[in-house]
Design a protein around this motif. Structure first.
Motif, mmCIF file in Angstrom:
data_model
loop_
_atom_site.group_PDB
_atom_site.id
_atom_site.type_symbol
_atom_site.label_atom_id
_atom_site.label_comp_id
_atom_site.label_asym_id
_atom_site.label_seq_id
_atom_site.Cartn_x
_atom_site.Cartn_y
_atom_site.Cartn_z
ATOM 1 N N VAL A 159 -42.160 -30.687 29.695
ATOM 2 C CA VAL A 159 -42.863 -31.897 30.138
ATOM 3 C C VAL A 159 -43.704 -32.394 28.966
ATOM 4 O O VAL A 159 -44.698 -31.759 28.606
ATOM 5 N N HIS A 160 -43.287 -33.503 28.371
ATOM 6 C CA HIS A 160 -44.001 -34.020 27.203
ATOM 7 C C HIS A 160 -45.116 -34.951 27.657
ATOM 8 O O HIS A 160 -44.890 -36.082 28.073
ATOM 9 N N VAL A 177 -36.060 -32.593 29.153
ATOM 10 C CA VAL A 177 -37.429 -32.996 28.821
ATOM 11 C C VAL A 177 -37.829 -34.156 29.721
ATOM 12 O O VAL A 177 -37.158 -35.197 29.738
ATOM 13 N N ALA A 178 -38.923 -33.973 30.468
ATOM 14 C CA ALA A 178 -39.495 -35.044 31.277
ATOM 15 C C ALA A 178 -40.554 -35.761 30.449
ATOM 16 O O ALA A 178 -41.435 -35.124 29.877
ATOM 17 N N ILE A 179 -40.476 -37.073 30.371
ATOM 18 C CA ILE A 179 -41.459 -37.874 29.647
ATOM 19 C C ILE A 179 -42.608 -38.196 30.599
ATOM 20 O O ILE A 179 -42.414 -38.857 31.625
ATOM 21 N N ASP A 180 -43.795 -37.726 30.258
ATOM 22 C CA ASP A 180 -44.955 -37.807 31.155
ATOM 23 C C ASP A 180 -46.062 -38.640 30.509
ATOM 24 O O ASP A 180 -47.218 -38.229 30.463
ATOM 25 N N SER A 181 -45.718 -39.836 30.042
ATOM 26 C CA SER A 181 -46.675 -40.647 29.291
ATOM 27 C C SER A 181 -47.851 -41.111 30.123
ATOM 28 O O SER A 181 -48.910 -41.456 29.574
ATOM 29 N N ASP A 182 -47.705 -41.136 31.445
ATOM 30 C CA ASP A 182 -48.800 -41.563 32.329
ATOM 31 C C ASP A 182 -49.580 -40.390 32.917
ATOM 32 O O ASP A 182 -50.419 -40.586 33.802
ATOM 33 N N ALA A 191 -42.519 -38.697 36.308
ATOM 34 C CA ALA A 191 -42.016 -38.809 34.935
ATOM 35 C C ALA A 191 -41.530 -40.231 34.674
ATOM 36 O O ALA A 191 -40.900 -40.859 35.524
ATOM 37 N N THR A 192 -41.825 -40.751 33.488
ATOM 38 C CA THR A 192 -41.410 -42.113 33.143
ATOM 39 C C THR A 192 -40.025 -42.159 32.515
ATOM 40 O O THR A 192 -39.500 -43.244 32.240
#
Length: 339
Positions: free
Chosen positions: A85-86, A112-117, A30-31
């Motif tokens: 997980v977004h 909320v985990a930011i999962d941009s990658d 996560a980022t």
């Protein structure tokens, strides 16, 4: 959005068969995190974990969200951790400010985990929005569910996993949600139009004469009445892989659809600007059939990149022609969705 309990059909249901389906993967990819510090294996030890993959413009996830909020509110004190997980579908959903705004406006209070990658997405070998992964207190995945629906079964899985973990006060009552706006359940009996992407990489049913001019400005025209589930452009537009950019004022998108609801994922191409638009149904203002983001004359303003509800019909559902005309230039449209 209030959630009130109601009695299930079977107050003491038989246990659900929940075989082990793997171990809970790490969230290390996560980022960033919202509403929580990073959640590690140590922090989650002994907890029942519900992992939800989402992206904030997904209509299928939006209709699931009321249950996620209700489950988090009811069961977090009994040992449940809900983790959203977004993982972005469109490029603008990688913008952390957009996600922060969505979390705030949608009243999401769980972590909320930011999962941009796409690192967490890959760790789970996930393929869908929305997706649910139910994990027991030993960190083992015991159930998966992809898409909408099966809310009672999902809640009973949560209850069973909490009981297995030693909870002695887990109620067998099931939540009931009062979902409104875009979060309301689809009218499945009348839903005959499917999600339509407006970028050339995935679009179907494009009906402008001459077809697509990929990646370059082009003056499109629209047929007077497209066939059901066809769409078209009118005006100076550029169709990219993910979206259609309407470059000049008075450009339009037209489609023929059969559904109670019509939504458009769109927004200004230039941040911190706004774009005025007007919606017509069969050439007339929508009146009572207007969605939450238009008035009864069909007027609205796009101020950010998100899902806009433009049509919600109150009466018998039939085939209709939808047209949105943008009074200002520089707007991007990504997908039409229905409900």
């Amino acid at each position: 959005m209030a959630a009130q309990p109601h009695e299930p059909v079977h107050p003491d249901p038989a246990p659900i068969r929940l075989p082990i389906q793997g171990e809970l993967p790490s969230f290390a990819g996560a980022t960033g995190w919202l509403n929580s510090p990073p959640l590690t294996e140590v922090r989650l030890r002994g907890k029942v974990v519900l992992v939800n993959f989402w992206t904030y413009t997904c209509i299928n996830w939006l209709r699931q969200l009321p249950y996620l909020r209700a489950w988090a509110a009811k069961y977090s004190g009994q040992g449940l951790v809900v983790i959203g997980v977004h993982t972005p579908e469109f490029g603008f959903e990688r913008d952390i400010d957009n996600v922060v705004r969505a979390v705030r406006e949608m009243k999401i209070e769980y972590p909320v985990a930011i999962d941009s990658d796409y690192a967490v997405w890959t760790a789970f070998s996930n393929l869908y929005w929305p997706a649910l992964y139910f994990t027991d207190a030993d960190g083992l995945i015991r159930q998966r569910h992809f898409g909408e629906g099966k809310y009672e079964l999902s809640e009973m899985v949560i209850q069973q996993l909490l009981t297995e973990a030693g909870s002695t006060n887990t109620s067998r009552e099931l939540v009931s949600v009062d979902a409104r706006g875009a979060e309301a359940p689809a009218d499945w009996a009348n839903l005959r139009s499917q999600e339509t992407y407006l970028g050339y990489a995935r679009t179907q049913g494009f009906a402008s004469p001459g077809g697509v001019a990929p990646g370059k400005p082009h003056t499109y025209t629209a047929p007077a009445t497209p066939k059901v589930n066809e769409w078209a452009l009118s005006g100076d537009c550029t169709m990219t892989e993910q979206a259609t950019a309407l470059n000049a004022a008075n450009g339009s998108i037209v489609c023929r659809f059969h559904a109670r609801d019509l939504h458009l994922v769109m927004g200004p191409a230039v941040p911190r600007t706004s774009v005025r638009f007007r919606v017509l149904i069969d050439g007339q203002p929508p009146g009572a059939a207007g969605g939450a983001d238009v008035d009864n004359q069909g007027n609205g303003t796009a101020t950010e990149q998100r899902l806009y509800q433009l049509v919600r019909q109150p009466g018998p559902i039939a085939d209709h022609t939808f047209k949105i005309t943008f009074r200002d230039p520089e707007v991007e449209a990504f997908a039409l969705t229905f409900g």
